[in-house]
Design a protein around this motif. Structure first.
Motif, short mmCIF file in Angstrom:
data_model
loop_
_atom_site.label_atom_id
_atom_site.label_comp_id
_atom_site.label_asym_id
_atom_site.label_seq_id
_atom_site.Cartn_x
_atom_site.Cartn_y
_atom_site.Cartn_z
N GLU A 45 7.56 22.26 56.46
CA GLU A 45 6.86 23.08 55.49
C GLU A 45 6.81 22.39 54.13
O GLU A 45 7.81 21.88 53.64
N PHE A 46 5.63 22.39 53.53
CA PHE A 46 5.46 21.81 52.20
C PHE A 46 6.22 22.63 51.17
O PHE A 46 6.18 23.86 51.19
N VAL A 47 6.88 21.91 50.25
CA VAL A 47 7.61 22.57 49.17
C VAL A 47 7.03 22.20 47.80
O VAL A 47 6.70 23.07 46.99
N ALA A 48 6.91 20.89 47.54
CA ALA A 48 6.46 20.45 46.22
C ALA A 48 5.92 19.02 46.31
O ALA A 48 6.31 18.28 47.21
N LYS A 49 5.04 18.66 45.37
CA LYS A 49 4.47 17.32 45.35
C LYS A 49 4.30 16.86 43.92
O LYS A 49 4.17 17.68 43.00
N ILE A 50 4.28 15.53 43.76
CA ILE A 50 4.12 14.95 42.43
C ILE A 50 3.47 13.58 42.57
O ILE A 50 3.77 12.83 43.49
N LYS A 51 2.57 13.28 41.64
CA LYS A 51 1.98 11.96 41.62
C LYS A 51 2.93 10.99 40.93
O LYS A 51 3.46 11.30 39.86
N TRP A 52 3.16 9.84 41.55
CA TRP A 52 4.09 8.88 40.99
C TRP A 52 3.57 8.33 39.66
O TRP A 52 4.35 8.09 38.75
N SER A 53 2.25 8.19 39.55
CA SER A 53 1.64 7.77 38.30
C SER A 53 0.98 8.97 37.66
O SER A 53 0.12 9.59 38.27
N GLY A 54 1.41 9.34 36.48
CA GLY A 54 0.81 10.49 35.82
C GLY A 54 1.67 11.73 35.90
O GLY A 54 1.88 12.41 34.90
N GLY A 55 2.15 12.05 37.08
CA GLY A 55 3.13 13.12 37.19
C GLY A 55 2.61 14.52 37.41
O GLY A 55 3.35 15.48 37.29
N SER A 56 1.32 14.67 37.75
CA SER A 56 0.84 16.03 38.04
C SER A 56 1.57 16.55 39.27
O SER A 56 1.91 15.80 40.18
N THR A 57 1.81 17.84 39.28
CA THR A 57 2.65 18.44 40.31
C THR A 57 1.97 19.60 41.01
O THR A 57 0.97 20.14 40.54
N GLY A 58 2.55 20.00 42.12
CA GLY A 58 2.11 21.18 42.85
C GLY A 58 3.29 21.78 43.58
O GLY A 58 4.18 21.04 44.03
#
Length: 123
Positions: A45-58
């Protein structure tokens, strides 16, 4: 890409834990990182995500307002701060990585996985 998750453990409901994921082997910064969790007999199950460059999250709806994902690119480490833990948060937590900037929340889109760290929340 190699990932090493750590920080799991036993915590009472309402408590907090911080998971860490050490990252190595990246070729540039065009990666997306994520945390997933899995309980026996269920899909990851998906919990959280982040872009390594820039850092936008979900964040997944089930953890919004309680969990925070962050990263320290200098330390090559991703974090998952988990507050106000509930018994239903009990699972093995995995960190994952995929190349590219398009955000994904499906486990099958991720190509690199850490070994998992167990979080147990007692009620």
């Amino acid at each position: 890409v190699q990932l090493q998750a750590s920080g799991g453990g036993l915590v009472q409901a309402g408590g907090s834990l911080r998971l860490s994921c050490a990252v190595s082997g990246l070729s540039g910064n065009n990666y997306q990182m994520a945390w997933f969790r899995q309980v026996p007999g269920s899909e990851r199950e998906f919990v959280a995500k982040i872009k390594w460059s820039g850092g936008s999250t979900g964040l997944a709806d089930s953890v919004k307002g309680r969990f925070t994902i962050s990263k320290d690119t200098a330390k090559k480490t991703m974090y998952l701060q988990m507050n106000r833990l509930k018994s239903e948060d009990t699972a093995v937590y995995y960190c994952a990585a995929r190349y590219g900037s398009i955000t994904r929340s499906y486990a099958g889109d991720y190509t690199s996985w850490g070994q998992g760290t167990l979080v147990t929340v007692s009620s």
